[in-house]
Each structure stands twice: as C-alpha cells, then as structure tokens.
Design an enzyme around this catalytic site. Structure first.
Site, mmCIF file in Angstrom:
data_model
loop_
_atom_site.group_PDB
_atom_site.id
_atom_site.type_symbol
_atom_site.label_atom_id
_atom_site.label_comp_id
_atom_site.label_asym_id
_atom_site.label_seq_id
_atom_site.Cartn_x
_atom_site.Cartn_y
_atom_site.Cartn_z
ATOM 1 N N CYS A 107 6.249 -0.517 6.862
ATOM 2 C CA CYS A 107 5.721 0.738 6.317
ATOM 3 C C CYS A 107 6.932 1.242 5.429
ATOM 4 C CB CYS A 107 5.551 1.785 7.062
ATOM 5 S SG CYS A 107 5.029 3.407 6.494
ATOM 6 N N LEU A 108 6.648 1.670 3.856
ATOM 7 C CA LEU A 108 7.801 1.957 3.077
ATOM 8 C C LEU A 108 8.343 3.336 3.611
ATOM 9 C CD1 LEU A 108 5.985 1.520 -0.168
ATOM 10 C CD2 LEU A 108 7.672 0.213 0.823
ATOM 11 N N HIS A 139 -3.931 1.143 7.874
ATOM 12 C CA HIS A 139 -2.387 1.611 7.817
ATOM 13 C C HIS A 139 -2.520 2.808 6.770
ATOM 14 C CE1 HIS A 139 1.996 1.287 7.765
ATOM 15 N NE2 HIS A 139 1.759 2.087 6.911
ATOM 16 N N GLU A 140 -3.330 2.809 5.563
ATOM 17 C CA GLU A 140 -3.128 3.741 4.768
ATOM 18 C C GLU A 140 -3.935 5.009 5.028
ATOM 19 O OE1 GLU A 140 -0.566 3.336 2.890
ATOM 20 O OE2 GLU A 140 -0.428 1.288 3.028
ATOM 21 N N GLY A 160 0.738 -1.124 -0.052
ATOM 22 C CA GLY A 160 -0.023 -0.160 -0.033
ATOM 23 C C GLY A 160 0.852 1.184 0.022
ATOM 24 N N GLN A 197 3.209 10.001 1.366
ATOM 25 C CA GLN A 197 4.393 9.214 1.266
ATOM 26 C C GLN A 197 5.137 9.535 -0.107
ATOM 27 O OE1 GLN A 197 2.511 5.407 2.221
ATOM 28 N NE2 GLN A 197 4.348 5.067 3.276
ATOM 29 N N HIS A 256 -2.259 7.145 7.479
ATOM 30 C CA HIS A 256 -1.300 8.027 6.604
ATOM 31 C C HIS A 256 -2.066 9.348 6.308
ATOM 32 C CE1 HIS A 256 2.528 6.131 6.316
ATOM 33 N NE2 HIS A 256 1.997 5.104 5.745
HETATM 34 ZN ZN LIG Z 1 3.046 3.158 5.418
#
Ligand SMILES: [Zn+2]
Length: 182
Positions: A89-90, A131-132, A46, A51, A135
């Site tokens: 998480c990226l 999670h997204e 995701g 991000q 963000h």
């Molecule tokens: Zn993340």
C-alpha cells in the site's frame, strides 16, 4: 502533472469513510487526473482519493498495463480466495504482506463523465479493486490480515522510518529510541 503528497498510515483521513460523488464536474476530472499522476509517479498499482487527502469515493488503478478509474464503486466478490498473495500500500511505504482477498471481483460504478461502468477483474486486478474500495470505507490492508500476520506487520510498521511523520496513531515507549527515527 499534478502530483500530490501521499498520506501515510497514522493520518486520520485514511480511517475516515469517504462520501459518494454527486457532481461529475470539472473538479472531479481534476481529482482523477491528480490521482492518476500521483499513482503513476509513485509508482503504484492503485490509489484512492483519501490517500491524497480527498474524502470522495474515487480510485484509480494501473494493473497489467490497464489504466483506469472508478467512482462510487460497488463490488461483487467470488467466494474463492487467494490467502497468500502479497499486497502493499502506498500509505505504508516499502512494506508488503500476504493478505487474503477474493480471486474475482466485479466492480460497478461510474466514470468521471457520469456514465455507468462495469469492470471485471481476477487476481491482481481483483485484489486492487478490493484494496482501493476498502480505502473508501476507511479500511486498510492490515485489517484484512489474519491476527498473527497483522501482529507481525504492526511491529514492522511501528519500526518503519516513516511512522510518526503524519498524525501519530500510536503511543510510543517513553524510553530512548536508540537513534531510530520514529
Ligand atoms: Zn492502499
């Protein structure tokens, strides 16, 4: 392909709540494509617009071979939780931790053409939606951990090689770092 650099923890954009999308135009479709390309390249399950430095309420997902996106999401969560599931998480490369999340989520919002969409997810898909969407509110997975887990995670995050590559979020010790890249 339009792969964008992924912002790392410490970049203030990750702590800034994103604005709702108002115009479902060509620019929005380009944003969805950039997010999709960047997520698939990473690779990740995701990716949310902040991000890649864009403060709009848009995310993409790729879970169980299902690829999609959601705009202006609103979540309805189950009461039962998975307390132990590992999450990464990226924006925190190479790190993952047990993070409590609701097991089921119903996400409503819009697709890039402005049509209303309802998505239902369990387990990893539900975790991804939560999670997204977090963000988009400037909330990060470390905020969802219990305090003991968060303490452990923050220690590793401070020691991670990428920490400090974006805007500094921490005050570092004035002592020598013994060659560690901060
Ligand atoms: Zn993340």
């Amino acid at each position: 392909m339009a792969i964008q650099p992924i912002r790392l923890f410490g970049d203030p954009v990750l702590r800034t709540p994103a604005e709702p999308v108002k115009d479902f135009d060509k620019e929005l479709r380009k944003l969805v494509k950039d997010l999709t390309d960047t997520m698939m390249d990473a690779p990740g399950a995701g990716l949310a617009a902040p991000q890649i430095g864009v403060g709009l309420r848009v995310f993409t997902y790729y879970v169980d071979k299902q690829l999609g996106h959601l705009i202006n999401p609103d979540l309805d969560l189950s009461d039962d939780k998975d307390e132990e599931g590992e999450e990464g998480c990226l924006s925190f490369p190479g790190l993952s931790y047990p993070t409590p999340r609701a097991i089921r989520a119903v996400a409503t919002g819009f697709n890039m053409h402005g049509d209303p969409v309802t998505l239902e997810g369990t387990d990893l898909m539900a975790r991804c939606f939560q999670h997204e969407t977090d963000h988009l509110d400037g909330v990060l997975f470390i905020d969802r951990m219990d305090s003991k887990q968060r303490k452990l995670a923050m220690k590793e995050i401070r020691e991670a090689e990428w920490t400090g590559l974006s805007a500094p979020a921490f005050k570092f010790s004035p002592h020598a770092t013994q060659g560690k890249a901060l």
